[in-house]
Scaffold this motif. Structure first.
Motif, PDB file in Angstrom:
ATOM      1  N   ASN A 183     -15.056 -83.661  18.913  1.00  0.00           N
ATOM      2  CA  ASN A 183     -13.660 -83.906  19.291  1.00  0.00           C
ATOM      3  C   ASN A 183     -13.392 -85.363  19.659  1.00  0.00           C
ATOM      4  OD1 ASN A 183     -14.339 -80.889  20.723  1.00  0.00           O
ATOM      5  ND2 ASN A 183     -12.871 -80.997  19.069  1.00  0.00           N
ATOM      6  N   PHE A 184     -13.645 -86.246  18.697  1.00  0.00           N
ATOM      7  CA  PHE A 184     -13.357 -87.667  18.866  1.00  0.00           C
ATOM      8  C   PHE A 184     -11.919 -87.913  18.427  1.00  0.00           C
ATOM      9  CE2 PHE A 184     -13.168 -92.039  17.304  1.00  0.00           C
ATOM     10  CZ  PHE A 184     -13.700 -92.734  18.392  1.00  0.00           C
ATOM     11  N   TYR A 185     -11.094 -88.415  19.346  1.00  0.00           N
ATOM     12  CA  TYR A 185      -9.672 -88.604  19.080  1.00  0.00           C
ATOM     13  C   TYR A 185      -9.344 -90.060  18.790  1.00  0.00           C
ATOM     14  CZ  TYR A 185      -9.047 -83.934  20.960  1.00  0.00           C
ATOM     15  OH  TYR A 185      -9.119 -82.577  21.165  1.00  0.00           O
ATOM     16  N   THR A 186      -8.486 -90.263  17.783  1.00  0.00           N
ATOM     17  CA  THR A 186      -7.904 -91.574  17.509  1.00  0.00           C
ATOM     18  C   THR A 186      -6.403 -91.373  17.353  1.00  0.00           C
ATOM     19  OG1 THR A 186      -7.883 -91.512  15.074  1.00  0.00           O
ATOM     20  CG2 THR A 186      -9.970 -92.130  16.146  1.00  0.00           C
ATOM     21  N   ARG A 187      -5.685 -92.444  17.166  1.00  0.00           N
ATOM     22  CA  ARG A 187      -4.239 -92.303  16.958  1.00  0.00           C
ATOM     23  C   ARG A 187      -3.919 -91.671  15.608  1.00  0.00           C
ATOM     24  NH1 ARG A 187      -1.164 -96.814  14.724  1.00  0.00           N
ATOM     25  NH2 ARG A 187      -2.597 -98.213  13.655  1.00  0.00           N
ATOM     26  N   PHE A 188      -4.920 -91.591  14.734  1.00  0.00           N
ATOM     27  CA  PHE A 188      -4.718 -90.991  13.418  1.00  0.00           C
ATOM     28  C   PHE A 188      -5.044 -89.508  13.392  1.00  0.00           C
ATOM     29  CE2 PHE A 188      -6.105 -95.430  12.789  1.00  0.00           C
ATOM     30  CZ  PHE A 188      -4.890 -95.945  12.358  1.00  0.00           C
TER      31      PHE A 188
ATOM     32  N   GLU B  13      -8.029 -86.250  14.943  1.00  0.00           N
ATOM     33  CA  GLU B  13      -9.277 -85.873  15.588  1.00  0.00           C
ATOM     34  C   GLU B  13     -10.388 -85.658  14.569  1.00  0.00           C
ATOM     35  OE1 GLU B  13     -11.094 -82.066  18.076  1.00  0.00           O
ATOM     36  OE2 GLU B  13      -9.064 -81.978  17.269  1.00  0.00           O
ATOM     37  N   ILE B  14     -11.580 -86.135  14.911  1.00  0.00           N
ATOM     38  CA  ILE B  14     -12.782 -85.798  14.147  1.00  0.00           C
ATOM     39  C   ILE B  14     -13.429 -84.646  14.906  1.00  0.00           C
ATOM     40  CG2 ILE B  14     -15.024 -86.581  13.320  1.00  0.00           C
ATOM     41  CD1 ILE B  14     -13.836 -89.475  13.374  1.00  0.00           C
ATOM     42  N   ASP B  15     -13.567 -83.491  14.256  1.00  0.00           N
ATOM     43  CA  ASP B  15     -14.082 -82.307  14.945  1.00  0.00           C
ATOM     44  C   ASP B  15     -15.533 -82.483  15.377  1.00  0.00           C
ATOM     45  OD1 ASP B  15     -11.658 -80.923  14.652  1.00  0.00           O
ATOM     46  OD2 ASP B  15     -12.277 -80.061  12.727  1.00  0.00           O
ATOM     47  N   ILE B  16     -16.401 -82.838  14.437  1.00  0.00           N
ATOM     48  CA  ILE B  16     -17.834 -82.952  14.732  1.00  0.00           C
ATOM     49  C   ILE B  16     -18.400 -84.173  14.010  1.00  0.00           C
ATOM     50  CG2 ILE B  16     -20.115 -81.867  14.494  1.00  0.00           C
ATOM     51  CD1 ILE B  16     -18.662 -79.146  14.371  1.00  0.00           C
ATOM     52  N   VAL B  17     -19.218 -84.930  14.738  1.00  0.00           N
ATOM     53  CA  VAL B  17     -20.017 -85.986  14.124  1.00  0.00           C
ATOM     54  C   VAL B  17     -21.466 -85.534  14.277  1.00  0.00           C
ATOM     55  CG1 VAL B  17     -20.653 -88.423  14.110  1.00  0.00           C
ATOM     56  CG2 VAL B  17     -18.338 -87.743  14.813  1.00  0.00           C
ATOM     57  N   ALA B  18     -22.157 -85.402  13.161  1.00  0.00           N
ATOM     58  CA  ALA B  18     -23.547 -84.958  13.165  1.00  0.00           C
ATOM     59  C   ALA B  18     -24.372 -85.949  12.361  1.00  0.00           C
ATOM     60  CB  ALA B  18     -23.658 -83.560  12.554  1.00  0.00           C
ATOM     61  N   GLU B  19     -25.680 -85.946  12.619  1.00  0.00           N
ATOM     62  CA  GLU B  19     -26.589 -86.815  11.877  1.00  0.00           C
ATOM     63  C   GLU B  19     -27.728 -85.974  11.323  1.00  0.00           C
ATOM     64  OE1 GLU B  19     -30.198 -88.865  11.143  1.00  0.00           O
ATOM     65  OE2 GLU B  19     -29.927 -87.762  13.012  1.00  0.00           O
ATOM     66  N   ARG B  20     -28.037 -86.225  10.071  1.00  0.00           N
ATOM     67  CA  ARG B  20     -29.174 -85.546   9.433  1.00  0.00           C
ATOM     68  C   ARG B  20     -29.773 -86.507   8.421  1.00  0.00           C
ATOM     69  NH1 ARG B  20     -28.720 -80.221   5.672  1.00  0.00           N
ATOM     70  NH2 ARG B  20     -27.633 -81.726   4.384  1.00  0.00           N
ATOM     71  N   GLY B  21     -31.054 -86.748   8.554  1.00  0.00           N
ATOM     72  CA  GLY B  21     -31.758 -87.597   7.591  1.00  0.00           C
ATOM     73  C   GLY B  21     -31.210 -88.997   7.481  1.00  0.00           C
ATOM     74  N   GLY B  22     -30.731 -89.565   8.601  1.00  0.00           N
ATOM     75  CA  GLY B  22     -30.211 -90.925   8.576  1.00  0.00           C
ATOM     76  C   GLY B  22     -28.812 -91.058   8.014  1.00  0.00           C
ATOM     77  N   VAL B  23     -28.120 -89.934   7.814  1.00  0.00           N
ATOM     78  CA  VAL B  23     -26.742 -89.944   7.306  1.00  0.00           C
ATOM     79  C   VAL B  23     -25.834 -89.317   8.359  1.00  0.00           C
ATOM     80  CG1 VAL B  23     -25.177 -89.068   5.514  1.00  0.00           C
ATOM     81  CG2 VAL B  23     -27.499 -89.782   4.904  1.00  0.00           C
ATOM     82  N   LEU B  24     -24.719 -89.995   8.663  1.00  0.00           N
ATOM     83  CA  LEU B  24     -23.719 -89.419   9.561  1.00  0.00           C
ATOM     84  C   LEU B  24     -22.820 -88.487   8.762  1.00  0.00           C
ATOM     85  CD1 LEU B  24     -22.481 -92.371  11.804  1.00  0.00           C
ATOM     86  CD2 LEU B  24     -23.863 -90.406  12.488  1.00  0.00           C
TER      87      LEU B  24
END
Length: 108
Positions: free
Chosen positions: A28-33, A35-46
């Motif tokens: 739940n990362f909010y910007t003026r544009f 919300e990003i629900d989930i940011v995850a990382e796997r194998g060096g990739v966001l």
């Protein structure tokens, strides 16, 4: 969809992503544009994951080209603010009851 159902779908999505080998970086990362629900990382990739759920309709259709454009702008803000320098992609995770469908690298 109510916020409670959305939160429940996001929790289920996080559990699913962790079983698939992801580390949850942020929720739940909010910007003026928007919300990003989930940011995850796997194998060096966001993975910037948009979670959609529904039973009586096809949730993927709620990810419109304008929604993708807002997400891309939000991702840009996130990357600049957090100073991540990793490859990344925008994904969708569809939650239907107890089933998840992870659609990686969605583009229009």
């Amino acid at each position: 969809m109510s916020r409670r159902l959305g939160d429940q779908a996001e929790r289920f999505a996080c559990e699913y992503l962790m079983r698939e080998g992801c580390r949850i970086v942020e929720r739940n990362f909010y910007t003026r544009f928007g919300e990003i629900d989930i940011v995850a990382e796997r194998g060096g990739v966001l993975h910037f994951v948009e979670v959609k759920s529904g039973v009586t309709f096809e949730p993927i259709y709620n990810i419109t080209p304008s929604k993708v454009a807002r997400l891309v702008r939000s991702i840009d803000v996130y990357l600049k603010k957090k100073r991540f320098d990793l490859p990344y992609q925008l994904d969708a995770l569809i939650v239907r009851g107890e089933r998840c469908e992870w659609i990686e690298n969605i583009t229009f």
